[in-house]
Design a protein around this motif. Structure first.
Motif, mmCIF file in Angstrom:
data_model
loop_
_atom_site.group_PDB
_atom_site.id
_atom_site.type_symbol
_atom_site.label_atom_id
_atom_site.label_comp_id
_atom_site.label_asym_id
_atom_site.label_seq_id
_atom_site.Cartn_x
_atom_site.Cartn_y
_atom_site.Cartn_z
ATOM 1 N N TYR A 114 0.831 -1.199 0.000
ATOM 2 C CA TYR A 114 0.000 0.000 0.000
ATOM 3 C C TYR A 114 0.868 1.252 0.000
ATOM 4 C CZ TYR A 114 -4.307 -2.539 0.719
ATOM 5 O OH TYR A 114 -5.396 -3.354 0.536
ATOM 6 N N VAL A 115 0.502 2.194 -0.843
ATOM 7 C CA VAL A 115 1.204 3.477 -0.914
ATOM 8 C C VAL A 115 0.178 4.598 -0.864
ATOM 9 C CG1 VAL A 115 3.182 2.577 -2.205
ATOM 10 C CG2 VAL A 115 1.199 3.465 -3.439
ATOM 11 N N MET A 116 0.664 5.805 -0.575
ATOM 12 C CA MET A 116 -0.247 6.941 -0.511
ATOM 13 C C MET A 116 -0.422 7.548 -1.904
ATOM 14 S SD MET A 116 -0.350 10.584 1.590
ATOM 15 C CE MET A 116 1.173 10.260 2.324
ATOM 16 N N GLY A 117 -1.684 7.824 -2.235
ATOM 17 C CA GLY A 117 -2.002 8.536 -3.463
ATOM 18 C C GLY A 117 -2.616 9.877 -3.123
ATOM 19 N N GLU A 118 -2.516 10.807 -4.053
ATOM 20 C CA GLU A 118 -3.077 12.140 -3.839
ATOM 21 C C GLU A 118 -3.818 12.593 -5.080
ATOM 22 O OE1 GLU A 118 0.150 14.770 -2.836
ATOM 23 O OE2 GLU A 118 0.097 14.162 -0.738
ATOM 24 N N VAL A 119 -4.932 13.289 -4.850
ATOM 25 C CA VAL A 119 -5.679 13.944 -5.915
ATOM 26 C C VAL A 119 -5.849 15.405 -5.498
ATOM 27 C CG1 VAL A 119 -7.852 14.063 -7.182
ATOM 28 C CG2 VAL A 119 -6.900 11.834 -6.565
ATOM 29 N N LYS B 76 -13.007 2.262 -0.644
ATOM 30 C CA LYS B 76 -13.566 1.773 0.620
ATOM 31 C C LYS B 76 -12.898 0.482 1.098
ATOM 32 C CE LYS B 76 -16.714 2.552 3.725
ATOM 33 N NZ LYS B 76 -16.503 3.603 4.692
ATOM 34 N N GLU B 77 -12.789 -0.512 0.228
ATOM 35 C CA GLU B 77 -12.196 -1.789 0.639
ATOM 36 C C GLU B 77 -10.713 -1.636 0.979
ATOM 37 O OE1 GLU B 77 -11.136 -4.222 -3.282
ATOM 38 O OE2 GLU B 77 -13.172 -3.417 -3.290
ATOM 39 N N HIS B 78 -10.006 -0.770 0.277
ATOM 40 C CA HIS B 78 -8.582 -0.556 0.536
ATOM 41 C C HIS B 78 -8.369 0.210 1.835
ATOM 42 C CE1 HIS B 78 -8.058 -2.140 -3.402
ATOM 43 N NE2 HIS B 78 -8.735 -1.150 -3.939
ATOM 44 N N GLU B 79 -9.308 1.103 2.149
ATOM 45 C CA GLU B 79 -9.218 1.861 3.397
ATOM 46 C C GLU B 79 -9.243 0.905 4.592
ATOM 47 O OE1 GLU B 79 -11.176 5.887 5.148
ATOM 48 O OE2 GLU B 79 -12.580 4.295 4.629
ATOM 49 N N LYS B 80 -10.108 -0.092 4.523
ATOM 50 C CA LYS B 80 -10.201 -1.066 5.619
ATOM 51 C C LYS B 80 -8.926 -1.898 5.733
ATOM 52 C CE LYS B 80 -15.201 -1.520 5.353
ATOM 53 N NZ LYS B 80 -16.311 -2.340 4.905
ATOM 54 N N LEU B 81 -8.397 -2.338 4.599
ATOM 55 C CA LEU B 81 -7.201 -3.186 4.610
ATOM 56 C C LEU B 81 -5.945 -2.414 5.014
ATOM 57 C CD1 LEU B 81 -7.862 -5.286 1.392
ATOM 58 C CD2 LEU B 81 -8.029 -6.060 3.751
ATOM 59 N N SER B 82 -5.846 -1.165 4.601
ATOM 60 C CA SER B 82 -4.650 -0.381 4.932
ATOM 61 C C SER B 82 -4.724 0.208 6.338
ATOM 62 C CB SER B 82 -4.460 0.757 3.932
ATOM 63 O OG SER B 82 -5.430 1.767 4.133
ATOM 64 N N LYS B 83 -5.931 0.207 6.896
ATOM 65 C CA LYS B 83 -6.170 0.774 8.229
ATOM 66 C C LYS B 83 -5.824 2.262 8.297
ATOM 67 C CE LYS B 83 -5.722 -3.630 10.466
ATOM 68 N NZ LYS B 83 -4.785 -4.673 10.665
ATOM 69 N N LYS B 84 -5.950 2.949 7.167
ATOM 70 C CA LYS B 84 -5.699 4.393 7.084
ATOM 71 C C LYS B 84 -6.942 5.064 6.508
ATOM 72 C CE LYS B 84 -1.082 4.067 7.644
ATOM 73 N NZ LYS B 84 -0.244 4.694 8.584
ATOM 74 N N ASP B 85 -7.347 6.150 7.135
ATOM 75 C CA ASP B 85 -8.517 6.885 6.671
ATOM 76 C C ASP B 85 -8.164 7.819 5.521
ATOM 77 O OD1 ASP B 85 -10.076 5.782 8.704
ATOM 78 O OD2 ASP B 85 -9.653 7.432 10.081
ATOM 79 N N VAL B 86 -9.166 8.130 4.711
ATOM 80 C CA VAL B 86 -9.021 9.177 3.704
ATOM 81 C C VAL B 86 -8.842 10.495 4.441
ATOM 82 C CG1 VAL B 86 -10.232 10.493 1.917
ATOM 83 C CG2 VAL B 86 -10.400 8.000 1.954
ATOM 84 N N VAL C 20 -0.259 -0.318 -4.828
ATOM 85 C CA VAL C 20 0.515 0.389 -5.844
ATOM 86 C C VAL C 20 0.037 0.031 -7.262
ATOM 87 C CG1 VAL C 20 2.421 -1.291 -5.979
ATOM 88 C CG2 VAL C 20 2.846 1.121 -6.454
ATOM 89 N N LYS C 21 -0.370 -1.206 -7.480
ATOM 90 C CA LYS C 21 -0.807 -1.636 -8.808
ATOM 91 C C LYS C 21 -2.107 -0.974 -9.260
ATOM 92 C CE LYS C 21 1.434 -6.114 -8.688
ATOM 93 N NZ LYS C 21 1.296 -7.564 -8.774
ATOM 94 N N LEU C 22 -2.896 -0.502 -8.320
ATOM 95 C CA LEU C 22 -4.182 0.125 -8.652
ATOM 96 C C LEU C 22 -4.148 1.648 -8.589
ATOM 97 C CD1 LEU C 22 -6.582 -2.191 -6.625
ATOM 98 C CD2 LEU C 22 -6.084 -2.270 -9.070
ATOM 99 N N MET C 23 -3.027 2.210 -8.182
ATOM 100 C CA MET C 23 -2.989 3.634 -7.870
ATOM 101 C C MET C 23 -3.387 4.534 -9.044
ATOM 102 S SD MET C 23 -2.777 5.763 -5.509
ATOM 103 C CE MET C 23 -2.130 4.781 -4.173
ATOM 104 N N GLN C 24 -2.806 4.355 -10.198
ATOM 105 C CA GLN C 24 -3.129 5.242 -11.325
ATOM 106 C C GLN C 24 -4.604 5.151 -11.713
ATOM 107 O OE1 GLN C 24 -1.207 7.707 -12.634
ATOM 108 N NE2 GLN C 24 0.030 7.136 -10.882
ATOM 109 N N HIS C 25 -5.133 3.966 -11.691
ATOM 110 C CA HIS C 25 -6.561 3.787 -11.992
ATOM 111 C C HIS C 25 -7.430 4.510 -10.957
ATOM 112 C CE1 HIS C 25 -10.331 1.946 -13.149
ATOM 113 N NE2 HIS C 25 -10.495 1.580 -11.897
#
Length: 93
Positions: free
Chosen positions: A2-7, A33-43, A64-69
């Protein structure tokens, strides 16, 4: 992994900041939503003053594999949701 993404997005001064924050968070959560639960980090949304308006940076953790999408999908949803609002305007560069 898991990595941090920014918009990032900038809105004009005088726009409804509270509504923009709410819509931005809702847009991010609808895609991660599902990644938030797994990473245990809030938006998180960070805001700062800029020359032409207020900058919002939506921060989230995802694989990381889903970040650009995910960045693309969140950007599109934020754009669409802000455009529908009469009291939120994008800052022009």
């Amino acid at each position: 992994e898991y990595v941090m993404g920014e918009v990032p997005v900038e809105i004009k001064y005088g726009s409804n900041l509270d509504k923009a924050l709410q819509l931005a968070k809702k847009s991010a959560l609808s895609h991660i939503k599902e990644h938030e639960k797994l990473s245990k980090k809030d938006v998180q949304i960070r805001i700062s003053f800029r020359e032409r308006g207020i900058r919002l940076v939506i921060r989230f953790f995802a694989p990381v594999k889903l970040m650009q999408h995910l960045i693309t999908e969140i950007t599109k949803e934020v754009y669409d949701s802000f455009r529908k609002q009469k009291d939120i305007e994008f800052a022009h560069i």
